[in-house]
Design a protein around this motif. Structure first.
Motif, PDB file in Angstrom:
ATOM      1  N   ILE A   1      -3.881  -2.619  -3.814  1.00 56.37           N
ATOM      2  CA  ILE A   1      -4.170  -1.768  -4.973  1.00 56.37           C
ATOM      3  C   ILE A   1      -5.453  -0.976  -4.730  1.00 56.37           C
ATOM      4  O   ILE A   1      -5.518   0.238  -4.972  1.00 56.37           O
ATOM      5  CB  ILE A   1      -4.271  -2.626  -6.248  1.00 56.37           C
ATOM      6  CG1 ILE A   1      -2.908  -3.242  -6.586  1.00 56.37           C
ATOM      7  CG2 ILE A   1      -4.795  -1.801  -7.426  1.00 56.37           C
ATOM      8  CD1 ILE A   1      -2.964  -4.313  -7.652  1.00 56.37           C
TER       9      ILE A   1
ATOM     10  N   ASP B   1       5.814  -7.167  -5.716  1.00 54.56           N
ATOM     11  CA  ASP B   1       5.313  -7.891  -4.556  1.00 54.56           C
ATOM     12  C   ASP B   1       6.276  -9.051  -4.314  1.00 54.56           C
ATOM     13  O   ASP B   1       6.135 -10.138  -4.863  1.00 54.56           O
ATOM     14  CB  ASP B   1       3.896  -8.396  -4.810  1.00 54.56           C
ATOM     15  CG  ASP B   1       3.325  -9.166  -3.618  1.00 54.56           C
ATOM     16  OD1 ASP B   1       4.096  -9.505  -2.700  1.00 54.56           O
ATOM     17  OD2 ASP B   1       2.112  -9.441  -3.609  1.00 54.56           O
TER      18      ASP B   1
ATOM     19  N   VAL C   1      -3.384  -0.799 -12.140  1.00 53.64           N
ATOM     20  CA  VAL C   1      -2.161  -1.514 -11.796  1.00 53.64           C
ATOM     21  C   VAL C   1      -2.242  -2.905 -12.414  1.00 53.64           C
ATOM     22  O   VAL C   1      -3.171  -3.665 -12.125  1.00 53.64           O
ATOM     23  CB  VAL C   1      -1.974  -1.628 -10.267  1.00 53.64           C
ATOM     24  CG1 VAL C   1      -0.706  -2.417  -9.947  1.00 53.64           C
ATOM     25  CG2 VAL C   1      -1.928  -0.249  -9.628  1.00 53.64           C
TER      26      VAL C   1
ATOM     27  N   HIS D   1       0.836  -1.205   0.000  1.00 51.27           N
ATOM     28  CA  HIS D   1       0.000   0.000   0.000  1.00 51.27           C
ATOM     29  C   HIS D   1       0.873   1.258   0.000  1.00 51.27           C
ATOM     30  O   HIS D   1       0.702   2.156  -0.836  1.00 51.27           O
ATOM     31  CB  HIS D   1      -0.912  -0.039   1.226  1.00 51.27           C
ATOM     32  CG  HIS D   1      -1.921   1.055   1.281  1.00 51.27           C
ATOM     33  ND1 HIS D   1      -2.673   1.305   2.406  1.00 51.27           N
ATOM     34  CD2 HIS D   1      -2.292   1.991   0.363  1.00 51.27           C
ATOM     35  CE1 HIS D   1      -3.476   2.328   2.169  1.00 51.27           C
ATOM     36  NE2 HIS D   1      -3.270   2.762   0.948  1.00 51.27           N
TER      37      HIS D   1
ATOM     38  N   LEU E   1       2.871   1.669  -3.307  1.00 53.73           N
ATOM     39  CA  LEU E   1       2.061   2.186  -4.408  1.00 53.73           C
ATOM     40  C   LEU E   1       1.818   3.676  -4.253  1.00 53.73           C
ATOM     41  O   LEU E   1       1.957   4.450  -5.213  1.00 53.73           O
ATOM     42  CB  LEU E   1       0.728   1.434  -4.460  1.00 53.73           C
ATOM     43  CG  LEU E   1       0.779   0.006  -5.001  1.00 53.73           C
ATOM     44  CD1 LEU E   1      -0.528  -0.719  -4.691  1.00 53.73           C
ATOM     45  CD2 LEU E   1       1.040  -0.018  -6.501  1.00 53.73           C
TER      46      LEU E   1
ATOM     47  N   ALA F   1      -5.097   1.861  -2.311  1.00 53.75           N
ATOM     48  CA  ALA F   1      -4.458   3.044  -2.895  1.00 53.75           C
ATOM     49  C   ALA F   1      -5.425   3.853  -3.746  1.00 53.75           C
ATOM     50  O   ALA F   1      -5.070   4.935  -4.229  1.00 53.75           O
ATOM     51  CB  ALA F   1      -3.248   2.631  -3.728  1.00 53.75           C
TER      52      ALA F   1
ATOM     53  N   VAL G   1       6.359  -1.978  -9.109  1.00 50.69           N
ATOM     54  CA  VAL G   1       6.301  -2.161  -7.654  1.00 50.69           C
ATOM     55  C   VAL G   1       6.219  -3.659  -7.402  1.00 50.69           C
ATOM     56  O   VAL G   1       5.174  -4.277  -7.600  1.00 50.69           O
ATOM     57  CB  VAL G   1       5.094  -1.433  -7.029  1.00 50.69           C
ATOM     58  CG1 VAL G   1       5.080  -1.624  -5.516  1.00 50.69           C
ATOM     59  CG2 VAL G   1       5.111   0.052  -7.377  1.00 50.69           C
TER      60      VAL G   1
ATOM     61  N   VAL H   1       0.616   6.221  -7.254  1.00 50.74           N
ATOM     62  CA  VAL H   1      -0.562   5.487  -7.714  1.00 50.74           C
ATOM     63  C   VAL H   1      -1.771   5.914  -6.887  1.00 50.74           C
ATOM     64  O   VAL H   1      -1.704   5.993  -5.653  1.00 50.74           O
ATOM     65  CB  VAL H   1      -0.341   3.971  -7.590  1.00 50.74           C
ATOM     66  CG1 VAL H   1      -1.609   3.199  -7.955  1.00 50.74           C
ATOM     67  CG2 VAL H   1       0.821   3.536  -8.476  1.00 50.74           C
TER      68      VAL H   1
ATOM     69  N   MET I   1       2.653  -4.577 -10.990  1.00 48.68           N
ATOM     70  CA  MET I   1       2.995  -5.235  -9.736  1.00 48.68           C
ATOM     71  C   MET I   1       3.239  -6.729  -9.992  1.00 48.68           C
ATOM     72  O   MET I   1       2.337  -7.558  -9.831  1.00 48.68           O
ATOM     73  CB  MET I   1       1.897  -5.042  -8.688  1.00 48.68           C
ATOM     74  CG  MET I   1       2.247  -5.611  -7.332  1.00 48.68           C
ATOM     75  SD  MET I   1       1.047  -5.135  -6.050  1.00 48.68           S
ATOM     76  CE  MET I   1       1.656  -3.492  -5.642  1.00 48.68           C
TER      77      MET I   1
ATOM     78  N   ALA J   1       1.149   1.580 -12.788  1.00 54.41           N
ATOM     79  CA  ALA J   1       2.133   0.696 -12.162  1.00 54.41           C
ATOM     80  C   ALA J   1       1.919  -0.732 -12.628  1.00 54.41           C
ATOM     81  O   ALA J   1       0.823  -1.121 -13.048  1.00 54.41           O
ATOM     82  CB  ALA J   1       2.039   0.769 -10.636  1.00 54.41           C
TER      83      ALA J   1
END
Length: 379
Positions: free
Chosen positions: A95, A159, A81, A67, A70, A98, A157, A75, A131, A129
């Motif tokens: 996501i 994970d 995303v 969080h 992002l 955000a 970003v 974001v 992820m 973004a």
């Protein structure tokens, strides 16, 4: 009827402690600073040194890391995303937290990870973004897609909840120049009990992450103790990592070489035992460069559910990581057809995997899997 099994075999995952964690917590307790303090900052510095990066920002959980990461990358509402549906739901919830929306994409069923071509094919004018999820701890190389992402101002970003300690080329995951988010939850390669961390790209991004995790307050806790006021310059949350959790992480980090060795050995033991068993395909963890967080197999020919329940009855703690998110009611608004992921979701099964397990236990578990598959064949 359930067959008696050892507690270690009966659990899919289990925290592993090295013996110094209780004393470290006691020391942190006696210091009397539980919200944020010197132990947390020491842990951040130790993580940065281990990864070979300038800075790391510790937070309360892996979900909080995603969080905050992002938000720090800019974001927010109106943005998309790109994210695989094949992940834990926390990825998607971060996501949404955000203010953005997920655009689900397929993964390679042999690895459980996204490929650059799938990422590029999913981009829209609203994409802010990407992820990638480092499934099982396996690093993802999106370098073929990076020129297009950079041209469109799209941030990666990662994970990397399951990937602490893994390598991408000559660098650890987290040191590859993208925003990287780790989890230090109970069953991760390195546990803090609960916790997470973000590897920012710049000092400015690090400062943004620290303000976001600390209610938007500009001054550090140490500075606030010396002044009569402080400054809040934007949105923030209370998601700092407690020194109690950081104390556990410091002990774990000292012993991480042991975790790296034992987890790779256990995964290789499974790979050897599974070799030649019809009806099962091992998800490739790229174990020479990965500190594995799990051992996943695909049970073929529509037999996963029956084999899953048969193993539970035999006292083997199998699990499913993960049901596809694009089929979940909470995320129905962003559903799109993903036949590969849906097929994988019906095959995937994880075998017990944690540092309490021996290689002999892996062979036993695999033997029970072989027997369950044979019973299905004889039906």
């Amino acid at each position: 009827m359930s067959i008696t099994a050892s507690p270690d075999v009966a659990r899919n995952a289990r925290p592993y402690l090295y013996g110094g964690e209780e004393a470290a917590i006691a020391s942190a307790l006696s210091a009397g600073q539980y919200n944020h303090g010197a132990v947390t900052e020491e842990f951040e510095q130790a993580l940065a040194a281990f990864l070979g990066v300038p800075d790391v920002v510790a937070v309360a959980s892996g979900t909080a890391a995603l969080h905050v990461g992002l938000l720090a990358a800019g974001v927010g509402p109106g943005h998309e995303v790109v994210v695989p549906s094949f992940t834990f739901c926390a990825t998607v919830q971060a996501i949404l937290a955000a203010g953005a929306r997920p655009r689900f994409v397929e993964v390679n069923p042999d690895t459980g990870c996204v490929e650059p071509a799938e990422v590029l094919g999913a981009l829209t004018p609203d994409t802010r973004a990407v992820m990638p999820v480092l499934y099982g701890g396996r690093a993802i190389d999106l370098s073929p897609a990076r020129p297009a992402l950079d041209e469109q101002g799209i941030t990666v970003v990662e994970d990397a909840a399951q990937a602490f300690g893994s390598w991408q080329g000559e660098r650890r995951v987290g040191a590859t120049g993208v925003v990287t988010c780790f989890s230090f939850g109970p069953i991760k390669n390195l546990t803090c009990g609960l916790g997470g961390a973000i590897v920012p790209r710049t000092p400015l991004e690090a400062n943004i992450c620290r303000r976001l995790r600390g209610l938007g307050i500009v001054e550090s806790a140490a500075r606030r103790a010396e002044v009569t006021t402080y400054t809040i310059d934007g949105f923030g949350m209370r998601v700092q990592m407690s020194p109690l959790n950081a104390a556990v992480g410091l002990v774990q980090l000292v012993h991480f070489a042991e975790a790296e060795t034992r987890r790779r050995a256990l995964w290789r033991a499974y790979a050897a035992a599974l070799d030649g068993i019809d009806g099962v395909s091992l998800v490739d963890a790229d174990v020479d460069r990965t500190v594995p967080a799990l051992c996943a197999v695909r049970v073929l020919d529509g037999r996963r559910d029956r084999v899953f329940h048969a193993l539970l009855e035999r006292g083997i703690g199998v699990a499913v990581h993960y049901p596809p998110n694009h089929t979940q009611p909470a995320f129905a608004a962003w559903h799109r057809p993903l036949p590969v992921t849906e097929h994988l979701g019906g095959q995937i099964m994880t075998l017990p995997f944690h540092q309490h397990l021996t290689e002999a236990a892996a062979e036993h578990i695999t033997g029970e899997l072989r027997a369950a598959l044979a019973a299905e064949t004889d039906r």
